[in-house]
Design a protein around this motif. Structure first.
Motif, short mmCIF file in Angstrom:
data_model
loop_
_atom_site.label_atom_id
_atom_site.label_comp_id
_atom_site.label_asym_id
_atom_site.label_seq_id
_atom_site.Cartn_x
_atom_site.Cartn_y
_atom_site.Cartn_z
N MET A 95 0.79 -1.34 0.18
CA MET A 95 -0.07 0.02 -0.10
C MET A 95 0.84 1.40 -0.03
O MET A 95 0.51 2.16 -0.75
N LEU B 2 1.08 4.09 -3.23
CA LEU B 2 0.70 5.45 -2.83
C LEU B 2 1.63 6.39 -3.30
O LEU B 2 1.47 7.29 -4.11
N ASP C 113 0.16 7.47 -6.45
CA ASP C 113 -1.19 7.99 -6.11
C ASP C 113 -1.12 9.06 -5.03
O ASP C 113 -1.83 8.92 -3.98
N ARG D 138 -4.26 11.13 -4.10
CA ARG D 138 -5.33 10.34 -3.40
C ARG D 138 -4.91 9.82 -1.73
O ARG D 138 -5.51 9.79 -1.04
N LEU E 40 -6.77 10.88 1.35
CA LEU E 40 -7.25 9.85 2.64
C LEU E 40 -6.57 10.33 3.98
O LEU E 40 -7.21 10.22 4.82
N ALA F 196 -9.26 12.95 4.86
CA ALA F 196 -10.33 12.06 5.29
C ALA F 196 -10.29 11.58 6.58
O ALA F 196 -11.21 11.55 7.48
N ALA G 196 -12.25 7.18 0.63
CA ALA G 196 -10.66 7.65 0.30
C ALA G 196 -10.05 6.22 0.64
O ALA G 196 -9.17 6.25 -0.02
N LEU G 197 -10.70 5.47 1.56
CA LEU G 197 -9.76 4.21 1.94
C LEU G 197 -9.59 3.15 0.86
O LEU G 197 -8.82 2.28 0.55
N ARG G 198 -10.77 3.47 -0.47
CA ARG G 198 -10.66 2.65 -1.53
C ARG G 198 -9.56 2.87 -2.45
O ARG G 198 -9.22 2.03 -3.54
N CYS G 199 -8.68 3.92 -2.17
CA CYS G 199 -7.48 4.17 -2.93
C CYS G 199 -6.22 3.08 -2.71
O CYS G 199 -5.61 3.05 -3.34
N LEU G 200 -6.38 2.52 -1.61
CA LEU G 200 -5.45 1.57 -1.30
C LEU G 200 -5.72 0.25 -1.81
O LEU G 200 -6.83 -0.32 -2.18
#
Ligand SMILES: [Zn+2]
Ligand SMILES: [Zn+2]
Lengths: 197, 197
Positions: free
Chosen positions: A26, A30, A34, A37, A41, A44, B11-15
């Motif tokens: 993960m 990122l 990403d 995003r 996160l 959020a 937002a957690l779905r970017c993982l």
């Protein structure tokens, strides 16, 4: 390895189901692909951790004093569904067509853990039951030993206020957590809830 | 559902590997049981996304101008391992006893994607090869078409600088069943069979 990267991998392990290897994947994902995003996160998470509190009426998660479900004028005020946690509330909302209201215990009766009627907000619940508006209280605690004891206590509370208590139909596996029950089983159990005598 | 909670789940779905259901479980878990670690994760994410850059020497992730591996006095300066990305660098560090240095391409030659020698930092690599310090360059690009083309280019670069290029051995994975190894790998492994001594 970079300290900030090591810290991030370690921090990601607070997520349920995420071990060292997933956390590393993960973090690299990122950073490599990403970052925008990743920042979203972070934001959020910070907002939710700091600003999400509990609805003053049903105790579900809410950043406003009264949550959208309690504030809705289109939901049935005569049926109240009592759950242990916001997770179970979400599961019922998503699996069933229930259009009544909720009360979230944020736990279950567990004297050894210091969880009694006060911690579960049962004074607030008794007040709502005493308002004369509610006709049926659906008890949707988990089918565990403590959940069943809590259900028993809640049924007495309902009867004392002249409210009909009901319980989810069996079909939910004994010892299982509602959160992990498949949707159709949960919907079926919800539909065939039984009056508690 | 609370807007902040919905935002967090989204937002957690970017993982990588996290779908809607896992994201919801993660969000509820943090809110119900672990807000402090949720805040720590938010902070670690923000720090890493904003402050992790690339080492000026090897291009690996680093928040300092020179990363710990490049800065280490105990690593062998005569062997340089070239990888496509920081993920592969981490895999080699964790799986092998390699104690030399690295160079990270941050990609592979791919003219159609606008990735040429300049984008991969090959001027920087050529400079290091020309320093006279390096004896062997291990080319550890991925065994894909583009990775192989990149490896070919890198080998020429090394030879031009009088550095010996080497490549990871191809073959049947340890513990793998021959039956499930793809044809070209099997053919290659058969062709480059080694005498048993
Ligand atoms: Zn509410
Ligand atoms: Zn470096």
């Amino acid at each position: 390895m970079s300290k900030l990267l090591t810290d991030l991998i370690e921090a990601l392990r607070c997520l349920p189901g995420v071990g060292g290897k997933s956390a590393q994947r993960m973090a690299f994902h990122l950073l490599e692909r990403d970052r925008e995003r990743g920042m979203r996160l972070a934001h959020a998470l910070e907002e939710a951790m700091q600003r999400v509190g509990n609805c003053s009426r049903c105790r579900n998660f809410s950043e406003d004093p009264v949550c959208p479900i309690c504030a809705s004028s289109s939901r049935d005020k005569q049926v109240l569904c009592v759950v242990e946690s916001p997770t179970e509330l979400a599961a019922i909302e998503q699996a069933t067509g229930f259009r009544g209201q909720y009360f979230v215990l944020l736990g279950r009766l567990s004297p050894l853990d210091g969880l009694g009627p006060e911690e579960l907000g049962l004074d607030l619940l008794a007040e709502r039951l005493g308002s004369g508006e509610i006709e049926e209280m659906i008890i949707a605690t988990n089918p565990t030993v403590e959940g069943e004891a809590t259900a028993h206590y809640l049924a007495q509370l309902a009867r004392a206020a002249g409210v009909k208590p009901s319980r989810l139909a069996h079909g939910v596996p004994l010892g299982g957590e509602l959160e992990f029950v498949d949707r159709s089983t949960l919907a079926h159990a919800f539909g065939s809830r039984q009056t508690v005598r």
